[in-house]
Design a protein around this motif. Structure first.
Motif, PDB file in Angstrom:
ATOM      1  N   LYS A 346     115.461 -53.465   5.548  1.00  0.00           N
ATOM      2  CA  LYS A 346     114.058 -53.480   5.131  1.00  0.00           C
ATOM      3  C   LYS A 346     113.952 -54.015   3.716  1.00  0.00           C
ATOM      4  O   LYS A 346     114.672 -53.576   2.813  1.00  0.00           O
ATOM      5  CB  LYS A 346     113.479 -52.066   5.199  1.00  0.00           C
ATOM      6  CG  LYS A 346     112.003 -51.996   4.807  1.00  0.00           C
ATOM      7  CD  LYS A 346     111.499 -50.575   4.888  1.00  0.00           C
ATOM      8  CE  LYS A 346     110.029 -50.494   4.477  1.00  0.00           C
ATOM      9  NZ  LYS A 346     109.528 -49.102   4.521  1.00  0.00           N
ATOM     10  N   VAL A 347     113.054 -54.959   3.509  1.00  0.00           N
ATOM     11  CA  VAL A 347     112.836 -55.528   2.190  1.00  0.00           C
ATOM     12  C   VAL A 347     112.012 -54.535   1.361  1.00  0.00           C
ATOM     13  O   VAL A 347     110.837 -54.303   1.638  1.00  0.00           O
ATOM     14  CB  VAL A 347     112.115 -56.885   2.276  1.00  0.00           C
ATOM     15  CG1 VAL A 347     111.879 -57.436   0.884  1.00  0.00           C
ATOM     16  CG2 VAL A 347     112.924 -57.868   3.105  1.00  0.00           C
ATOM     17  N   MET A 348     112.646 -53.955   0.361  1.00  0.00           N
ATOM     18  CA  MET A 348     111.969 -52.974  -0.478  1.00  0.00           C
ATOM     19  C   MET A 348     111.100 -53.643  -1.543  1.00  0.00           C
ATOM     20  O   MET A 348     110.014 -53.165  -1.864  1.00  0.00           O
ATOM     21  CB  MET A 348     113.001 -52.074  -1.157  1.00  0.00           C
ATOM     22  CG  MET A 348     113.942 -51.372  -0.188  1.00  0.00           C
ATOM     23  SD  MET A 348     113.059 -50.324   0.982  1.00  0.00           S
ATOM     24  CE  MET A 348     112.395 -49.083  -0.105  1.00  0.00           C
ATOM     25  N   SER A 349     111.606 -54.769  -2.062  1.00  0.00           N
ATOM     26  CA  SER A 349     110.858 -55.462  -3.104  1.00  0.00           C
ATOM     27  C   SER A 349     111.335 -56.899  -3.193  1.00  0.00           C
ATOM     28  O   SER A 349     112.532 -57.170  -3.076  1.00  0.00           O
ATOM     29  CB  SER A 349     111.031 -54.764  -4.467  1.00  0.00           C
ATOM     30  OG  SER A 349     110.419 -55.504  -5.494  1.00  0.00           O
ATOM     31  N   GLY A 350     110.395 -57.804  -3.369  1.00  0.00           N
ATOM     32  CA  GLY A 350     110.725 -59.204  -3.586  1.00  0.00           C
ATOM     33  C   GLY A 350     110.318 -59.663  -4.963  1.00  0.00           C
ATOM     34  O   GLY A 350     110.192 -60.864  -5.211  1.00  0.00           O
ATOM     35  N   LYS A 351     110.119 -58.722  -5.869  1.00  0.00           N
ATOM     36  CA  LYS A 351     109.669 -59.037  -7.215  1.00  0.00           C
ATOM     37  C   LYS A 351     110.757 -59.752  -7.990  1.00  0.00           C
ATOM     38  O   LYS A 351     111.938 -59.394  -7.903  1.00  0.00           O
ATOM     39  CB  LYS A 351     109.273 -57.748  -7.937  1.00  0.00           C
ATOM     40  CG  LYS A 351     108.666 -57.962  -9.311  1.00  0.00           C
ATOM     41  CD  LYS A 351     108.287 -56.623  -9.933  1.00  0.00           C
ATOM     42  CE  LYS A 351     107.679 -56.804 -11.312  1.00  0.00           C
ATOM     43  NZ  LYS A 351     107.318 -55.508 -11.934  1.00  0.00           N
ATOM     44  N   THR A 352     110.378 -60.773  -8.726  1.00  0.00           N
ATOM     45  CA  THR A 352     111.351 -61.486  -9.550  1.00  0.00           C
ATOM     46  C   THR A 352     111.811 -60.589 -10.694  1.00  0.00           C
ATOM     47  O   THR A 352     111.056 -59.751 -11.198  1.00  0.00           O
ATOM     48  CB  THR A 352     110.741 -62.768 -10.134  1.00  0.00           C
ATOM     49  OG1 THR A 352     109.551 -62.426 -10.860  1.00  0.00           O
ATOM     50  CG2 THR A 352     110.391 -63.747  -9.034  1.00  0.00           C
ATOM     51  N   LYS A 353     113.079 -60.773 -11.085  1.00  0.00           N
ATOM     52  CA  LYS A 353     113.623 -59.949 -12.159  1.00  0.00           C
ATOM     53  C   LYS A 353     113.034 -60.370 -13.507  1.00  0.00           C
ATOM     54  O   LYS A 353     112.630 -61.524 -13.696  1.00  0.00           O
ATOM     55  CB  LYS A 353     115.144 -60.098 -12.198  1.00  0.00           C
ATOM     56  CG  LYS A 353     115.626 -61.492 -12.546  1.00  0.00           C
ATOM     57  CD  LYS A 353     117.135 -61.561 -12.601  1.00  0.00           C
ATOM     58  CE  LYS A 353     117.608 -62.980 -12.957  1.00  0.00           C
ATOM     59  NZ  LYS A 353     119.070 -63.070 -13.005  1.00  0.00           N
ATOM     60  N   ARG A 354     113.005 -59.429 -14.418  1.00  0.00           N
ATOM     61  CA  ARG A 354     112.552 -59.739 -15.767  1.00  0.00           C
ATOM     62  C   ARG A 354     113.612 -60.571 -16.473  1.00  0.00           C
ATOM     63  O   ARG A 354     114.798 -60.232 -16.464  1.00  0.00           O
ATOM     64  CB  ARG A 354     112.284 -58.463 -16.549  1.00  0.00           C
ATOM     65  CG  ARG A 354     111.029 -57.734 -16.098  1.00  0.00           C
ATOM     66  CD  ARG A 354     110.682 -56.619 -17.074  1.00  0.00           C
ATOM     67  NE  ARG A 354     109.426 -55.957 -16.733  1.00  0.00           N
ATOM     68  CZ  ARG A 354     108.861 -55.009 -17.462  1.00  0.00           C
ATOM     69  NH1 ARG A 354     109.443 -54.617 -18.582  1.00  0.00           N
ATOM     70  NH2 ARG A 354     107.729 -54.460 -17.087  1.00  0.00           N
ATOM     71  N   CYS A 355     113.184 -61.634 -17.080  1.00  0.00           N
ATOM     72  CA  CYS A 355     114.137 -62.544 -17.712  1.00  0.00           C
ATOM     73  C   CYS A 355     113.451 -63.246 -18.875  1.00  0.00           C
ATOM     74  O   CYS A 355     112.419 -63.893 -18.686  1.00  0.00           O
ATOM     75  CB  CYS A 355     114.651 -63.559 -16.689  1.00  0.00           C
ATOM     76  SG  CYS A 355     115.918 -64.652 -17.323  1.00  0.00           S
ATOM     77  N   ALA A 356     114.011 -63.094 -20.065  1.00  0.00           N
ATOM     78  CA  ALA A 356     113.439 -63.739 -21.254  1.00  0.00           C
ATOM     79  C   ALA A 356     114.058 -65.118 -21.410  1.00  0.00           C
ATOM     80  O   ALA A 356     114.757 -65.411 -22.383  1.00  0.00           O
ATOM     81  CB  ALA A 356     113.685 -62.884 -22.494  1.00  0.00           C
ATOM     82  N   ASN A 357     113.803 -65.983 -20.437  1.00  0.00           N
ATOM     83  CA  ASN A 357     114.369 -67.323 -20.433  1.00  0.00           C
ATOM     84  C   ASN A 357     113.318 -68.295 -20.971  1.00  0.00           C
ATOM     85  O   ASN A 357     112.217 -68.401 -20.414  1.00  0.00           O
ATOM     86  CB  ASN A 357     114.794 -67.702 -19.007  1.00  0.00           C
ATOM     87  CG  ASN A 357     115.638 -68.945 -18.966  1.00  0.00           C
ATOM     88  OD1 ASN A 357     115.216 -69.995 -19.412  1.00  0.00           O
ATOM     89  ND2 ASN A 357     116.834 -68.820 -18.411  1.00  0.00           N
ATOM     90  N   ARG A 358     113.650 -69.009 -22.026  1.00  0.00           N
ATOM     91  CA  ARG A 358     112.677 -69.906 -22.653  1.00  0.00           C
ATOM     92  C   ARG A 358     112.308 -71.063 -21.739  1.00  0.00           C
ATOM     93  O   ARG A 358     111.162 -71.522 -21.742  1.00  0.00           O
ATOM     94  CB  ARG A 358     113.247 -70.432 -23.978  1.00  0.00           C
ATOM     95  CG  ARG A 358     113.457 -69.348 -25.023  1.00  0.00           C
ATOM     96  CD  ARG A 358     114.188 -69.896 -26.234  1.00  0.00           C
ATOM     97  NE  ARG A 358     114.492 -68.847 -27.190  1.00  0.00           N
ATOM     98  CZ  ARG A 358     113.776 -68.575 -28.273  1.00  0.00           C
ATOM     99  NH1 ARG A 358     112.695 -69.291 -28.530  1.00  0.00           N
ATOM    100  NH2 ARG A 358     114.117 -67.615 -29.102  1.00  0.00           N
TER     101      ARG A 358
END
Length: 452
Positions: A346-358
């Motif tokens: 079961k897909v619990m979350s498809g949220k993108t990870k937090r990333c401080a990429n310029r």
């Protein structure tokens, strides 16, 4: 020590393979601001864990000790900016240096200490359980540092503009309500006249540019206020800070231009593309040609990407995409791919990870600019906005831009926009095909209605 006796070899069992040592000559370094703790394999020295100060002479002794111990691979944590001098020194001395994410190695069993940290890093590296972070080539690192410095200067200059606006509001000079940008030509001409001593509102309003929509009378009304000495002093200092940042930006642009010329691979110029307005805060030199000579393709042909966005992306990633196995790995490094939090099927979350990429931040801004673009990418972004929240649509469009950039840099092909009508027709054909298949499964046939 308890951590030094850790056994990472699993018990033999059905379907299990023993974890073997893949880097027998690995060392681990725990980075600190004043000193670094270094651990080598226990059989290489009577004292396998030693502390070295962060002075240059001590770093040279550290490298000499690693060479004497037969070390060829070094793993270190990414702690602030303290790792950079040691990383560059070891890399120049011929070591294979891996910069690992501190989050991946922070869970150390037992008591937390610098000695245990470096030993834990050494053991994980020897068993091949650590992966190094992406770091571009040295020439691109120079360009990245200059581009980041330029971004810092732009933010500092923006704060100076805010200080100007604050001083004007305190004097009840409502210039910002009639002129869109006090940092523009008209705003700067008026502010410099005020600092020079001009107080006549009509004389100040006459300095407006012909393209300003507000009338001269409205501007004169906004320039009536209380000319208090302390606020005029703050305005003068903010204007001087603005000019000083402008001078530093010009020097930074000169250095960026020189570095781009060192990185160029050809002397050809890009073909003429779509006529676009000049990017705000763009360097004064021909940045589009310099970037084309650096990577061999014109990234600004992609709708939404201007020269400043292309500079931000290339300065962070470089032009060698072989360091990423595929466009999916590239998007994952940028932090633009969907999450894969799945448990029990079961897909619990498809949220993108937090990333401080310029680079990802620049691509998100480019994606948001597609909302009014009459192109295939513009139609794609607007369709995404109709299906999901705008932040998610921006991330999805930025992901598409990243994959286009990866394809252009790897294949060396130019991007050609098919147009909004082409995208809409392709989408219509896909919808009709899906409806036809669904109707066929239900034992029906899809028949087009005759035009009225």
């Amino acid at each position: 020590m308890a951590q030094g006796n850790l056994n990472l070899t699993p018990k033999p069992g059905k379907g299990r393979g023993a974890i073997t040592i893949t880097h027998p000559n690995a060392a681990g370094i725990d980075i600190g601001s004043a000193s670094h703790f270094v651990a080598v394999p226990p059989d290489r020295d009577d004292e396998p864990v030693q502390e070295f100060a962060s002075f240059t002479g001590d770093l040279q002794r550290l490298a000499d000790w690693l060479q004497a111990c037969g070390v060829d691979t070094v793993a270190m944590e990414s702690t602030g900016v303290y790792w950079i001098p040691l990383f560059e020194l070891l890399d120049a001395r011929g070591f294979t240096v891996l910069l690992v994410n501190a989050r991946h190695v922070k869970n150390v069993s037992g008591r937390k200490s610098d000695v245990l940290d470096c030993q834990w890093l050494q053991q994980l590296m020897s068993y091949g359980l650590l992966r190094g972070a992406f770091r571009p080539d040295d020439g691109v690192c120079v360009l990245r540092a200059l581009t980041r410095q330029r971004h810092t200067l732009l933010r500092t200059q923006a704060r100076s503009v805010q200080h100007m606006q604050k001083a004007l509001v305190q004097m009840n000079i409502q210039l910002a309500n009639v002129i869109a940008d006090v940092a523009g030509a008209s705003g700067q001409a008026i502010l410099r006249a005020i600092v020079a001593g001009e107080r006549n509102p009509y004389a100040l309003a006459a300095l407006r540019n012909a393209r300003v929509h507000a009338s001269e009378e409205d501007i004169a009304r906004s320039l009536r206020g209380n000319w208090r000495t302390e606020h005029l002093f703050a305005l003068r200092q903010a204007l001087e800070a603005f000019d000083f940042c402008g001078q530093q930006l010009a020097q930074c642009d000169t250095e960026i231009d020189a570095q781009l010329q060192r990185l160029h691979i050809s002397d050809t110029e890009p073909a003429k593309g779509k006529k676009r307005g000049k990017a705000r805060n763009a360097p004064k030199f021909d940045l589009r040609t310099r970037l084309f000579q650096m990577c061999g393709v014109d990234l600004t042909r992609i709708d939404g990407i201007d020269v400043t966005t292309a500079l931000a992306v290339l300065s962070e990633t470089g032009t060698d995409m072989r360091k990423f196995a595929s466009d999916k790995h590239f998007a994952s490094w940028l932090g633009l791919c969907p999450g894969t939090k799945i448990t029990g099927g079961k897909v619990m979350s498809g949220k993108t990870k937090r990333c401080a990429n310029r680079a990802a931040q620049a691509l998100r801004l480019a994606a948001a600019a597609l909302r009014s673009s009459q192109s295939a990418l513009g139609a794609y972004f607007r369709r995404l906005c109709s299906r999901m929240d705008k932040p998610k649509a921006v991330t999805a469009a930025a992901h598409k831009l990243a994959r286009l950039i990866y394809a252009m840099l790897t294949k060396g092909e130019e991007y050609t926009d098919q147009g909004q009508d082409y995208y809409e027709e392709r989408y219509r054909q896909r919808v009709l095909h899906n409806l036809s298949q669904r109707a066929s499964k239900l034992g029906m046939k899809l028949v087009a209605a005759e035009p009225v």
